[in-house]
Design an enzyme around this catalytic site. Structure first.
Site, PDB file in Angstrom:
ATOM      1  CB  SER A   1      -0.955  -0.043   1.196  1.00  0.00           C
ATOM      2  OG  SER A   1      -1.953   0.946   1.096  1.00  0.00           O
TER       3      SER A   1
ATOM      4  CG  ASP B   1      -7.673  -1.655  -3.289  1.00  0.00           C
ATOM      5  OD1 ASP B   1      -8.362  -1.068  -2.431  1.00  0.00           O
ATOM      6  OD2 ASP B   1      -6.430  -1.714  -3.236  1.00  0.00           O
TER       7      ASP B   1
ATOM      8  CG  HIS C   1      -6.212  -1.651   0.376  1.00  0.00           C
ATOM      9  ND1 HIS C   1      -5.637  -1.022  -0.701  1.00  0.00           N
ATOM     10  CD2 HIS C   1      -5.445  -1.331   1.456  1.00  0.00           C
ATOM     11  CE1 HIS C   1      -4.588  -0.342  -0.301  1.00  0.00           C
ATOM     12  NE2 HIS C   1      -4.442  -0.525   1.006  1.00  0.00           N
TER      13      HIS C   1
END
Length: 435
Positions: free
Chosen positions: A212, A347, A378
């Site tokens: 991320s 996501d 995610h």
């Protein structure tokens, strides 16, 4: 009286039938909503891959089978990006192990103290080489998060040393030593950790991994300076957004409940900042501190926090400048080591428009593979049969699988290869295949 009884006998048989019809309609409606919300009709498929046809890429895709086989999430809920994301956010991972590591403290030039946790391998690497994974977690995360612990344990058991950055200010029991904390794209702490590893283990080669926000940081770090790519075998980035400037507008939209996620992440950032209020605001005047805290308390989005607090740590004059300078989109084209970029189509945090960045990059650069899964949410990517997920995720397996393939290629490459790219030679003992 007879007439009344006749009416009753005439109507009563119809009432149960009517109620049965209403029940069926209600059940059908609920089932329809469940099917739609859980995305149960969505098919499973292998990741959609964008890459150039080179010997290295063909070998990597043949060796790392997770990239060419179906990713199959848990049947009942795994096709919902929201549930995958929620389970990651709430639990991190199922039955997370407790790898044993040593915490390192690195003083920075501005007075800050970077920390990372070092985990030694639990067996020799399959190539016999010394390989270290340098890992950058997601926003506000650190080595104690369940998804990090799960991945580290898996990598250790495959012969990798792991160094995990603890984002500045993220650990609840570590005080800040300067009025600064982690930001979206500051690479200082990660660079300090990598420098330590290179010095402490002069023979080791590096696998760079970012999750991320961490994906943004590691790609920016590699692209900032060519020297940062020395002794780096490859890099893997999972679920990053590539450009904060382009993402900010999508984070204010209710599509895929993105505005709600924005609020939740902003609330978490508030808690981290407030836990360090004395270190971050102690040197300012009382009036300025009150103004900053007032804006912080009323913020409902990451953009408001970034504009009022985060950009000022590095002296950016505007939010636009902060996002432009801290996004890897302006640096990632300078990365020349093999680069695997992984995203999920469902996501809820990364808008589909942002995925044009890695897709275009992979189409232009030989060293890049872009893998887009249909499901995974995610940082979820849970696997399992029907209901219960497995401890290891598809994400864990694909990173280690890609790293193993890259190590094998590097170990067996012929003398004609001075680098990873632009060579038609194939390492000894490696068979190629075509799609």
């Amino acid at each position: 009286m007879a007439t009344h009884e006749s009416d009753v006998h005439t109507i009563s048989p119809e009432m149960p039938a009517m109620f049965d019809g209403m029940k069926l309609a209600a059940v059908a409606t609920v089932l329809y909503i469940i099917v739609r919300c859980l995305n149960l009709k969505s098919p499973t498929a292998p990741p959609d891959l964008t890459y150039q046809d080179t010997p290295l890429n063909r070998f990597l895709l043949k060796s790392c089978t997770q990239l060419t086989k179906e990713y199959i999430p848990p049947l009942l809920w795994g096709k919902s990006g929201h549930l995958q994301t929620a389970l990651y956010g709430k639990l991190g991972r199922v039955s997370a192990p407790h790898p044993s590591g040593v915490r390192k403290y690195l003083p920075m030039q501005d007075g800050a103290t970077a920390t990372f946790d070092l985990f030694e391998p639990l067996r020799d690497h399959r190539t016999g080489d010394d390989i270290t994974m340098v890992i950058c977690p997601g926003i506000g995360n650190h080595s104690e998060k369940h998804y990090i612990r799960t991945f580290v344990d898996y990598a250790q058991k495959d012969g990798y040393r792991c160094a995990v950055l603890n984002h500045l200010g993220a650990l609840p029991n570590i005080e800040l030593t300067s009025p600064r904390m982690f930001t979206y794209g500051c690479t200082w702490e990660f660079a300090s950790m990598v420098g330590y590893i290179k010095k402490a283990y002069p023979q080791t080669q590096l696998i760079v991994v970012g999750f991320s926000l961490g994906g943004n940081i590691v790609c920016k770090f590699l692209g900032e300076n060519r020297m940062n790519q020395e002794r780096v075998l490859c890099c893997v980035s999972v679920c990053q957004g590539y450009s904060a400037l382009r993402a900010q507008e999508t984070f204010l939209q209710w599509d895929q409940f993105r505005r709600f996620y924005n609020f939740l992440m902003a609330d978490n950032m508030k808690k981290i900042i407030l836990s360090h209020r004395h270190s971050l605001f102690g040197g300012s005047s009382l009036k300025k501190v009150e103004a900053d805290l007032s804006r912080l308390y009323t913020a409902t989005s990451l953009m408001q926090i970034d504009d009022n607090i985060m950009r000022k740590f590095h002296g950016h004059s505007s939010l636009k400048e902060y996002y432009e300078k801290e996004s890897c989109v302006h640096y990632i084209h300078n990365v020349n080591v093999p680069l695997l970029l992984v995203n999920s189509a469902d996501d809820p945090l990364v808008h589909d428009s942002l995925l044009n960045i890695p897709r275009t990059l992979a189409a232009k650069k030989q060293n890049v593979i872009f893998a887009l899964t249909l499901h995974g949410g995610h940082l979820g990517f849970f696997e399992g049969a029907v209901l219960f997920p497995q401890p290891l995720t598809w994400m864990d397996k694909v990173i280690v699988g890609y790293a193993n393939a890259m190590c094998q290629w590097e170990k067996q490459k012929p003398p004609c290869q001075s680098g990873h790219l632009n060579c038609s030679c194939v390492p000894d003992g490696i068979q190629l295949f075509t799609h």
